[in-house]
Design a protein around this motif. Structure first.
Motif, mmCIF file in Angstrom:
data_model
loop_
_atom_site.group_PDB
_atom_site.id
_atom_site.type_symbol
_atom_site.label_atom_id
_atom_site.label_comp_id
_atom_site.label_asym_id
_atom_site.label_seq_id
_atom_site.Cartn_x
_atom_site.Cartn_y
_atom_site.Cartn_z
ATOM 1 N N LEU A 174 28.807 54.379 -35.201
ATOM 2 C CA LEU A 174 30.160 53.895 -34.913
ATOM 3 C C LEU A 174 31.130 55.037 -35.152
ATOM 4 O O LEU A 174 31.167 55.611 -36.244
ATOM 5 N N ILE A 175 31.898 55.377 -34.136
ATOM 6 C CA ILE A 175 32.965 56.370 -34.262
ATOM 7 C C ILE A 175 34.284 55.637 -34.055
ATOM 8 O O ILE A 175 34.567 55.135 -32.970
ATOM 9 N N ALA A 176 35.067 55.543 -35.138
ATOM 10 C CA ALA A 176 36.323 54.794 -35.103
ATOM 11 C C ALA A 176 37.492 55.740 -35.338
ATOM 12 O O ALA A 176 37.473 56.542 -36.270
ATOM 13 N N VAL A 181 31.303 46.996 -42.390
ATOM 14 C CA VAL A 181 31.207 48.454 -42.278
ATOM 15 C C VAL A 181 31.871 49.058 -43.510
ATOM 16 O O VAL A 181 32.933 48.593 -43.937
ATOM 17 N N ILE A 182 31.245 50.084 -44.089
ATOM 18 C CA ILE A 182 31.829 50.819 -45.205
ATOM 19 C C ILE A 182 32.262 52.193 -44.698
ATOM 20 O O ILE A 182 31.573 52.793 -43.866
ATOM 21 N N ALA A 183 33.376 52.688 -45.172
ATOM 22 C CA ALA A 183 33.792 54.060 -44.853
ATOM 23 C C ALA A 183 34.014 54.814 -46.153
ATOM 24 O O ALA A 183 34.907 54.454 -46.936
ATOM 25 N N ILE A 232 23.738 47.832 -42.948
ATOM 26 C CA ILE A 232 25.174 48.108 -43.052
ATOM 27 C C ILE A 232 25.467 49.565 -42.687
ATOM 28 O O ILE A 232 24.852 50.485 -43.234
ATOM 29 N N ARG A 233 26.402 49.766 -41.804
ATOM 30 C CA ARG A 233 26.777 51.124 -41.420
ATOM 31 C C ARG A 233 27.762 51.706 -42.422
ATOM 32 O O ARG A 233 28.721 51.038 -42.816
#
Length: 254
Positions: free
Chosen positions: A6-8, A164-166, A207-208
């Protein structure tokens, strides 16, 4: 387990509504039809309506930069989850370090927002990370462990696929400094370990975990090659189509 990158893009307080549409159209022209990497753009609230129309009929998803935990009410200037869903928003960034630093958000406040997001079919991108002082004091892993446990308290396991975790080392945001590939992997691995303790190995593996500290085309390949780095939450490099697409292409090749 295979996790789709995932690129956000977190545009922060940048881009008018018309500028947002122009940027999305540029992004769509390069990667709007590909499905190997999930792509999300997070414009300011004032640009969400036009942006929603612009991403329609493409593979680019729409995200918001924050939301209030309340369903509705006398909260001047705030935005609810229902308002975001009405604009076909898919993701919402919660707990960003700038929200914590400038607006006093705590793990407990963010936890309330996460539950509100999940309850309204929004996918939270939960941001965690340490300051420079905390890293130099050797507290990085302790800080992120606490943030994961407190921010995700009572998270419903049946919705784990939407989480999603960042990881965003605060000292690397907007500074041009970046954690080395190995530094990022060490923290991401620790985050996944805590997630496994909370939700079990299978859920933790699904989880990403995004890296969110000055990722750009020049360093994306090395970061994305790490076992537990599943994409990026992109700040400055998301404000131009060329740089943002460059990171997406790095993810496609990883």
């Amino acid at each position: 387990m295979s996790r789709k990158f995932l690129i956000a893009g977190n545009w922060k307080m940048n881009k008018t509504a018309s500028e947002a549409v122009d940027l999305i159209e540029e992004i769509k022209s390069s990667v709007g039809d590909q499905t190997s990497v999930q792509v999300c753009v997070c414009p300011p609230f004032t640009s969400l309506s036009q942006s929603s129309e612009s991403v329609e009929k493409s593979e680019v998803l729409l995200g918001a930069q924050d939301m209030n935990a309340a369903q509705s009410g006398a909260y001047t200037g705030e935005i609810s989850a229902e308002m975001l869903r009405d604009l076909y928003v898919s993701f919402v960034i919660l707990g960003h370090s700038e929200r914590r630093q400038f607006f006093g958000e705590t793990n407990q406040i963010v936890n309330q927002k996460i539950h509100a997001a999940i309850g309204n079919n929004l996918k939270p991108i939960y941001c965690i990370g340490e300051t420079l002082d905390e890293r130099e004091a050797g507290k990085t892993l302790d800080i992120v462990r606490t943030q994961v446990r407190e921010g995700l308290e009572n998270f419903p396991t049946h919705s784990i696929e939407n989480l999603v975790i960042a990881y965003e080392p605060i000292w690397a945001i907007g500074t041009g400094k970046t954690a080395t590939d190995e530094m990022a992997q060490e923290v991401h691995a620790e985050i996944r370990k805590v997630l496994a303790e909370m939700f079990g190995d299978t859920s933790a593996d699904s989880i990403r975990i995004l890296y969110g500290g000055s990722m750009k085309p020049e360093n994306a390949a090395g970061l994305l090659a790490q076992k537990d780095v599943d994409g990026g939450l992109i700040g400055g490099a998301s404000l131009t189509a060329r740089a943002f697409v460059g990171i997406i292409e790095a993810a496609q090749s990883a």
